[in-house]
Design an enzyme around this catalytic site. Structure first.
Site: not given
Ligand code: NAD
Length: 390
Positions: A169, A219, A252, A276, A280
């Site tokens: 970001y 990851k 994942d 993020d 959520d």
């Protein structure tokens, strides 16, 4: 067989390294209030009396000033984060934020829209690198979660620690037209070892205050940044907190496990974009957005020697229910409690607010979002129920 113990609903109090007993007496708290748009001002108005009552009980005084932000900032001063609002935040010990945005401002260029043009600059300006989001689902609200109750008989109690000022970001980005006429967009993911170490320290403090378990999400099978992330987290924990039980999980798999067995999580540490998305998902698993708070804290200290921070509900401005006295004020109230904990070290007062919210819910007070079709109370009635239980 004896029933397993109910979760203690420990809320994290990381980052400031100040023990419960060290809170100061007769503190003067100076807070910048930024209610924002739609339900923002409604839930803020409901939360403030609870905050004031908790502080009064502890012998502290609250000095606060209210400033426009988001759509209200655009309407009042031409931009989502007016200069005067930023200056007021800089002069305060902490920011209590409502929520911003709504249809009125959706046709503006993306960079000028309320959320992007208010929250990102605030995070950047105050170097708020750590986002702390408790995911709490008490036993009394099992029906609010989309997860089958038999999978979470004791509720859910976890905390997501998300790195907030690095990664994709904030990395360099551009869109260019290539010589062959195609269009290429590039976002860059960048992490430094020092950035990973400081967020790991927050996660370690959080884990110490809870069950001593830390799960780092990355990851590392694909991304260079994740390889550095995993290596750095492992080294930091080994060097400074060998008593912490550290494990690693690919993002994942973490997304799947959060749905499959959310109660197995305790403290989850992750980089900006993964956090993020996962936080959520965690909000949904824990039921209504109206019950979830969040803290964003930085390295800078306020006048009281605690981290400066921004505290806000996890949800948005909910234009669909705004102006109807329907919004759940609990997320805003719990955000105020997080603020007392992290930016002022007032753990007793924060705990009293948390407990009052839990009691109000257990006593059957429910706004529509957590009433599941049963009779519900209004925003103001819910806040009153919490206040009465303080
Ligand atoms: P939202 O979170 O505002 O609403 C999603 C759903 O949750 C809605 O049905 C809403 O009624 C419900 N909800 C949210 N908070 C609630 C509460 N306290 N009590 C009861 N129900 C609640 O998300 P959205 O509809 O996607 O976005 C609406 C606006 O909010 C958009 O402009 C978006 O950009 C903005 N937004 C702002 C923030 C922020 O200020 N941090 C965060 C997310 C979205």
């Amino acid at each position: 067989m004896a029933a397993p113990p109910a979760p203690a609903f420990r809320l994290a109090f990381p980052g400031n390294g100040i023990a419960l007993s060290h809170a100061q007496k007769n503190m003067q708290l100076h807070i910048a209030i930024l209610p924002g748009d739609h339900i923002g001002p409604e839930v803020m108005d409901a939360a403030l009396p609870v905050l004031e009552a908790a502080l009064k009980r502890g012998g502290h005084t609250l000095r606060h000033s209210t400033h426009p932000v988001g759509g209200a900032g655009i309407d009042a001063a031409g931009k989502a984060l007016p200069d005067a609002t930023l200056a007021a935040c800089a002069a305060a010990d902490a920011i209590l934020f409502g929520s911003v945005g709504g249809p009125k401002w959706e046709s503006l260029p993306p960079a000028e829209q309320p959320e992007r043009a208010a929250l990102l600059p605030l995070r950047k300006h105050f170097k708020l690198f750590a986002n702390i989001r408790p995911g709490l689902l008490p036993k009394t609200l099992l029906g609010a979660s989309p997860i089958r109750p038999e999978r979470i008989p004791e509720g859910i109690d976890l905390v997501c620690i998300r790195e907030l000022t690095g990664g994709l970001y904030f990395g360099a980005k551009h869109t260019t037209t290539l010589p062959n006429g195609d269009t290429e967009a590039v976002d860059t993911m960048v992490y430094r070892k020092s950035e990973i170490e400081r967020i790991t320290d927050i996660a370690i403090t959080t884990a110490r205050a809870r069950r001593g378990k830390l799960l780092s999400v990355d990851k590392a099978n694909v991304l260079e940044c994740s390889v550095l992330w995993r290596k750095t987290v492992a080294a930091r924990v080994a060097a400074t907190a060998p008593e912490i039980e550290l494990s690693h999980m690919y993002v994942d798999n973490a997304a799947m496990q959060l749905v499959r067995s959310p109660a197995s999580f305790d403290v989850l540490l992750t980089e900006n974009m993964f956090g993020d998305i996962l936080s959520d998902e965690m909000s949904v698993v824990c039921g209504s957005l109206g019950m979830l708070s969040s803290a964003s804290i930085g390295a800078e200290k306020n006048r009281h020697g605690h981290p400066f921070g921004l505290y806000e509900p996890a949800g948005g401005s909910a234009p669909d229910i705004a102006g109807k006295n329907l919004a759940n004020p609990c997320a805003q109230i719990l955000s105020a409690a997080l603020m007392l904990r992290h930016s002022f070290g007032l753990h007793t007062e924060a705990g009293a607010i948390d407990a009052a919210v839990q009691r109000a819910v257990a006593d059957g007070f429910r706004t529509a979002d957590i009433a599941f079709g049963n009779p519900s109370v209004s925003t103001t009635e819910m806040a009153k129920a919490v206040l009465e239980r303080l």
